[in-house]
Design a protein around this motif. Structure first.
Motif, PDB file in Angstrom:
ATOM      1  N   LYS A 134       0.847  -1.081  -0.001  1.00 60.18           N
ATOM      2  CA  LYS A 134      -0.077   0.195   0.042  1.00 60.18           C
ATOM      3  C   LYS A 134       0.865   1.118  -0.039  1.00 60.18           C
ATOM      4  CE  LYS A 134      -4.059   1.491  -0.592  1.00 60.18           C
ATOM      5  NZ  LYS A 134      -4.573   1.472  -1.636  1.00 60.18           N
ATOM      6  N   SER A 135       1.806   1.466   1.002  1.00 60.67           N
ATOM      7  CA  SER A 135       2.489   2.595   1.039  1.00 60.67           C
ATOM      8  C   SER A 135       3.672   2.104   2.072  1.00 60.67           C
ATOM      9  CB  SER A 135       1.633   4.014   1.546  1.00 60.67           C
ATOM     10  OG  SER A 135       1.530   3.790   2.862  1.00 60.67           O
ATOM     11  N   ARG A 136       4.652   3.066   1.937  1.00 66.91           N
ATOM     12  CA  ARG A 136       5.762   3.005   2.901  1.00 66.91           C
ATOM     13  C   ARG A 136       5.277   3.129   4.543  1.00 66.91           C
ATOM     14  NH1 ARG A 136      10.375   0.835   1.415  1.00 66.91           N
ATOM     15  NH2 ARG A 136      10.945   1.557   3.673  1.00 66.91           N
ATOM     16  N   ASP A 137       4.165   4.000   4.807  1.00 62.45           N
ATOM     17  CA  ASP A 137       3.909   4.126   6.239  1.00 62.45           C
ATOM     18  C   ASP A 137       3.023   2.784   6.522  1.00 62.45           C
ATOM     19  OD1 ASP A 137       4.659   6.886   6.251  1.00 62.45           O
ATOM     20  OD2 ASP A 137       2.756   7.138   4.948  1.00 62.45           O
ATOM     21  N   HIS A 138       2.457   2.033   5.807  1.00 62.73           N
ATOM     22  CA  HIS A 138       1.861   0.778   6.155  1.00 62.73           C
ATOM     23  C   HIS A 138       2.942  -0.365   5.994  1.00 62.73           C
ATOM     24  CE1 HIS A 138      -2.112   2.645   4.508  1.00 62.73           C
ATOM     25  NE2 HIS A 138      -2.163   2.365   5.593  1.00 62.73           N
ATOM     26  N   LYS A 192      -8.912  -3.167   6.543  1.00 62.76           N
ATOM     27  CA  LYS A 192      -8.240  -2.885   5.293  1.00 62.76           C
ATOM     28  C   LYS A 192      -6.735  -3.035   5.603  1.00 62.76           C
ATOM     29  CE  LYS A 192     -11.467   0.767   4.088  1.00 62.76           C
ATOM     30  NZ  LYS A 192     -11.373   2.402   3.787  1.00 62.76           N
ATOM     31  N   SER A 193      -5.931  -2.444   6.615  1.00 60.58           N
ATOM     32  CA  SER A 193      -4.801  -2.527   6.814  1.00 60.58           C
ATOM     33  C   SER A 193      -4.377  -4.021   7.075  1.00 60.58           C
ATOM     34  CB  SER A 193      -4.212  -1.777   8.112  1.00 60.58           C
ATOM     35  OG  SER A 193      -4.943  -1.915   9.217  1.00 60.58           O
ATOM     36  N   VAL A 194      -5.112  -4.906   7.580  1.00 59.95           N
ATOM     37  CA  VAL A 194      -4.644  -6.133   8.067  1.00 59.95           C
ATOM     38  C   VAL A 194      -3.844  -6.889   7.032  1.00 59.95           C
ATOM     39  CG1 VAL A 194      -6.837  -7.233   7.721  1.00 59.95           C
ATOM     40  CG2 VAL A 194      -5.264  -8.305   9.341  1.00 59.95           C
ATOM     41  N   ASP A 229       6.358  -2.503  -4.764  1.00 55.75           N
ATOM     42  CA  ASP A 229       7.695  -2.234  -4.551  1.00 55.75           C
ATOM     43  C   ASP A 229       8.165  -3.643  -3.916  1.00 55.75           C
ATOM     44  OD1 ASP A 229       7.554   0.034  -5.715  1.00 55.75           O
ATOM     45  OD2 ASP A 229       7.545   1.231  -3.639  1.00 55.75           O
ATOM     46  N   ALA A 230       7.601  -4.137  -2.918  1.00 54.72           N
ATOM     47  CA  ALA A 230       8.041  -5.318  -1.918  1.00 54.72           C
ATOM     48  C   ALA A 230       8.072  -6.562  -2.865  1.00 54.72           C
ATOM     49  CB  ALA A 230       7.102  -5.491  -0.894  1.00 54.72           C
ATOM     50  N   GLU A 290      -4.665   6.691  12.763  1.00 57.76           N
ATOM     51  CA  GLU A 290      -5.722   6.294  11.892  1.00 57.76           C
ATOM     52  C   GLU A 290      -5.540   7.221  10.642  1.00 57.76           C
ATOM     53  OE1 GLU A 290      -9.518   6.557  13.860  1.00 57.76           O
ATOM     54  OE2 GLU A 290      -9.065   4.866  15.077  1.00 57.76           O
ATOM     55  N   GLU A 291      -4.638   8.272  10.806  1.00 61.39           N
ATOM     56  CA  GLU A 291      -4.479   9.094   9.645  1.00 61.39           C
ATOM     57  C   GLU A 291      -4.034   8.532   8.626  1.00 61.39           C
ATOM     58  OE1 GLU A 291      -2.274  12.537  11.236  1.00 61.39           O
ATOM     59  OE2 GLU A 291      -3.581  13.108  12.752  1.00 61.39           O
ATOM     60  N   ILE A 292      -3.256   7.195   8.767  1.00 62.04           N
ATOM     61  CA  ILE A 292      -2.495   6.772   7.710  1.00 62.04           C
ATOM     62  C   ILE A 292      -3.316   6.079   6.768  1.00 62.04           C
ATOM     63  CG2 ILE A 292      -0.558   6.429   9.223  1.00 62.04           C
ATOM     64  CD1 ILE A 292      -1.035   3.533   9.077  1.00 62.04           C
ATOM     65  N   PHE A 293      -4.771   5.928   7.137  1.00 63.29           N
ATOM     66  CA  PHE A 293      -5.466   4.909   6.405  1.00 63.29           C
ATOM     67  C   PHE A 293      -6.107   5.916   5.134  1.00 63.29           C
ATOM     68  CE2 PHE A 293      -5.233   2.732  10.473  1.00 63.29           C
ATOM     69  CZ  PHE A 293      -4.740   1.785   9.907  1.00 63.29           C
ATOM     70  N   ILE A 294      -6.159   5.348   4.047  1.00 64.71           N
ATOM     71  CA  ILE A 294      -6.821   5.952   2.806  1.00 64.71           C
ATOM     72  C   ILE A 294      -8.024   4.984   2.365  1.00 64.71           C
ATOM     73  CG2 ILE A 294      -4.751   7.270   2.272  1.00 64.71           C
ATOM     74  CD1 ILE A 294      -4.678   5.216  -0.160  1.00 64.71           C
ATOM     75  N   ASP A 295      -8.771   5.834   1.618  1.00 66.31           N
ATOM     76  CA  ASP A 295      -9.980   4.769   0.925  1.00 66.31           C
ATOM     77  C   ASP A 295      -9.590   4.006   0.123  1.00 66.31           C
ATOM     78  OD1 ASP A 295     -13.039   5.844  -0.705  1.00 66.31           O
ATOM     79  OD2 ASP A 295     -12.354   4.049   0.311  1.00 66.31           O
ATOM     80  N   ASP A 296      -9.732   2.668   0.395  1.00 58.26           N
ATOM     81  CA  ASP A 296      -9.490   1.463  -0.602  1.00 58.26           C
ATOM     82  C   ASP A 296     -10.651   1.211  -1.552  1.00 58.26           C
ATOM     83  OD1 ASP A 296      -7.304  -0.466   1.748  1.00 58.26           O
ATOM     84  OD2 ASP A 296      -7.037   1.264   0.521  1.00 58.26           O
TER      85      ASP A 296
END
Length: 406
Positions: A128-132, A149-151, A209-210, A395-401
Motif C-alpha cells: 500500500k505505502s511506505r507507512d503501512h 483494510k490494513s490487516v 515495491d516489496a 488512523e490518519e495513515i488509512f486511505i480509502d480502498d
C-alpha cells in the motif's frame, strides 16, 4: 509435474476444481497441484464475512465452507496466499501457514514449503505505502473500519524474512504484481485492454515495491500473480544475457470467459508428492520470531540473536526426528450450514481463537504464541506510531480502498 495456477479464487472452489477435472478429461492428463494467487476467501461461516473487506454484493459464502466442513474434499493438493479480500480473522490464526481445510494449505503471511523436490514461496496481501509497509502487525479481530483494510497490507517484517532465503526458490506467488514487471512484457497490448493502467505504469506505481525487491533477490524460474483481473505474461532476464530468467504470469479472477487458469509442466523428481515444511524457512521463522512486531512500531531486528548455522542444525534435527509433514488440520469454528440458522451474534465466537496447528508448530520450534496478544491492538498503540512517519494519530495513515479490485 503438472501444476495448475489460478488467479483470484473469490471463494469459488467448486467451479475451479470442476474446470480442472474437465481439463484432465479432455486432455487425458493428471494435475498434481493447484496454486492460487490470492483473494482465496476461506470463509467458513457468516461470522467470517464480517472480516472480509468487500462490497455487500461481493460478500458471499461461496463454496469454501464445504471443504472446511468435510462435505467436499479438495481433489488436488492446493496451496494459496492471501490477497486483499480475505476472511482475515481466519488467516490470522494461520499466520505462519497451515491447513485451511483438508488438502488446502495456506502459505501464511509469508512462507516457503516443499512439494516433492520443488520449493514454493509466497507473500500474502498487497503493498500500500511506505507507512503501512514499515508498521508492525497491530491489527486484531474483530476489525474496525480501518483495520479490516490494513490487516492485508504487506509488512516489511515478512518481506525481510523472505529476503533471507538463500537456497533456490522454484515458484513464487504474490497477489499484486512486482512494480515495473510491465517493462518485460507486451505493455501495448495490456494498455489496450486496461487503458486506465496508463497513469500508474507511467509513474511506476502499478504493482508492489516489496514484490519487486523479492523478484530481484530470489530470481525464481516462475512467478505468478493476480489482483488486476487480467492475463499478462513477462520474461525477466536477471543480470544480462546468460543470467537466470523469471517467467512471470498474472491471471484473471475465476469467471466465465476469463483467463483465470493456466496449467504448466515443471521438471521435478518422481512422486508421490506432498506438501512439507521447508527446513530453511523454519530456521528463518525461528531466528526472526523475537523481532515479530506486534504494535504499529516497526520491527526491531536487533532482537535477532540466534546463530544462523546453529539454528539450522537445530531445525534439521527436529525435522529428522518428527518428519516434515505439517501438523494436522483442525476446525476452530463451526461451518456454515445452509439448512440451519446459527447464532453469529457478538459473543458467540471467541475473538481470537488459538489454532492447534499454529500452537503445535510454535511448540515444535520452541517459540511463544503471540497472535492473541490483545494488548497490542490499535487503541493500545495509538501513541506508539513511529515518529519518523510524521503522524500523531495512526488512523490518519488509512486511505480509502474503495478503488481496490473485487
Amino acid at each position: 509435474m503438472k501444476i495448475a495456477v489460478e488467479g483470484c479464487m473469490h471463494g469459488d472452489l467448486d467451479n475451479v476444481y470442476r474446470t480442472l477435472q474437465h481439463i484432465e478429461r479432455i486432455h487425458d492428463t493428471k494435475i498434481d497441484l493447484l496454486l492460487c494467487c490470492g483473494d482465496f476467501q476461506a470463509v467458513r461461516n457468516e461470522h467470517d464475512l464480517k472480516s472480509l473487506k468487500a462490497s455487500p454484493k461481493h460478500r458471499k459464502m461461496n463454496s469454501f465452507w464445504k471443504y472446511y466442513s468435510g462435505e467436499a474434499i479438495a481433489p488436488y493438493p492446493t496451496i494459496f496466499i492471501g490477497g486483499n479480500h480475505e476472511a482475515s480473522n481466519y488467516l490470522w490464526e494461520l499466520y505462519y501457514g497451515g491447513w485451511a481445510a483438508p488438502n488446502i494449505y495456506f502459505l501464511g503471511f509469508a512462507g516457503v514449503v516443499k512439494f516433492g523436490n520443488l520449493r514454493i514461496g509466497g507473500l500474502s496481501g498487497i503493498y500500500k505505502s511506505r507507512d503501512h509497509y514499515s508498521s508492525g502487525h497491530y491489527e486484531r479481530p474483530p476489525y474496525n473500519e480501518h483495520t479490516i483494510k490494513s490487516v492485508y497490507h504487506v509488512r516489511e517484517y515478512d518481506v525481510h524474512k523472505l529476503m533471507q532465503v538463500e537456497e533456490p526458490i522454484d515458484i513464487f506467488l504474490s497477489h499484486d504484481w512486482p512494480v515495473n514487471i510491465t517493462d518485460h512484457g507486451d505493455l501495448k497490448q495490456l494498455l489496450q485492454k486496461k487503458p486506465f493502467f496508463t497513469k500508474e505504469v507511467r509513474e511506476k506505481k502499478l504493482g508492489s515495491d516489496a514484490a519487486a525487491y523479492l523478484l530481484e533477490k530470489l530470481k525464481p524460474p516462475y512467478w505468478f500473480s493476480a489482483h488486476l483481473h487480467c492475463k499478462f505474461a513477462a520474461r525477466v532476464q536477471h543480470g544480462g544475457e546468460g543470467g537466470p530468467v523469471t517467467n512471470f504470469l498474472a491471471l484473471d479472477k475465476c469467471g466465465e470467459h476469463r483467463d483465470f487458469l493456466q496449467v504448466i509442466d515443471v521438471e521435478s523428481g518422481p512422486g508421490p508428492y506432498e506438501i512439507q515444511y521447508d527446513e530453511e524457512w523454519l530456521e528463518i521463522t525461528r531466528r526472526f520470531n523475537p523481532a515479530f512486531p506486534l504494535t504499529i512500531a516497526s520491527a526491531n531486528f536487533s532482537n535477532v540473536y540466534l546463530d544462523k548455522e546453529a539454528c539450522r542444525n537445530w531445525v534439521r534435527s527436529k525435522l529428522q526426528a518428527r518428519g516434515a509433514r505439517p501438523f494436522e488440520f483442525c476446525q476452530t469454528a463451526p461451518s456454515h450450514n445452509p439448512s440451519k440458522k446459527s447464532d453469529y451474534s457478538s459473543g458467540a465466537f471467541p475473538v481470537c481463537p488459538r489454532n492447534p496447528q499454529t500452537e503445535s508448530l510454535l511448540q515444535f520450534l520452541e517459540l511463544p504464541y503471540l497472535l492473541d496478544n490483545m494488548s497490542e491492538s490499535l487503541d493500545a498503540t495509538r501513541n506508539s506510531f513511529p515518529s519518523s512517519h510524521g503522524y500523531n494519530n495512526p488512523e490518519e495513515i488509512f486511505i480509502d480502498d474503495a478503488d481496490e479490485l473485487q
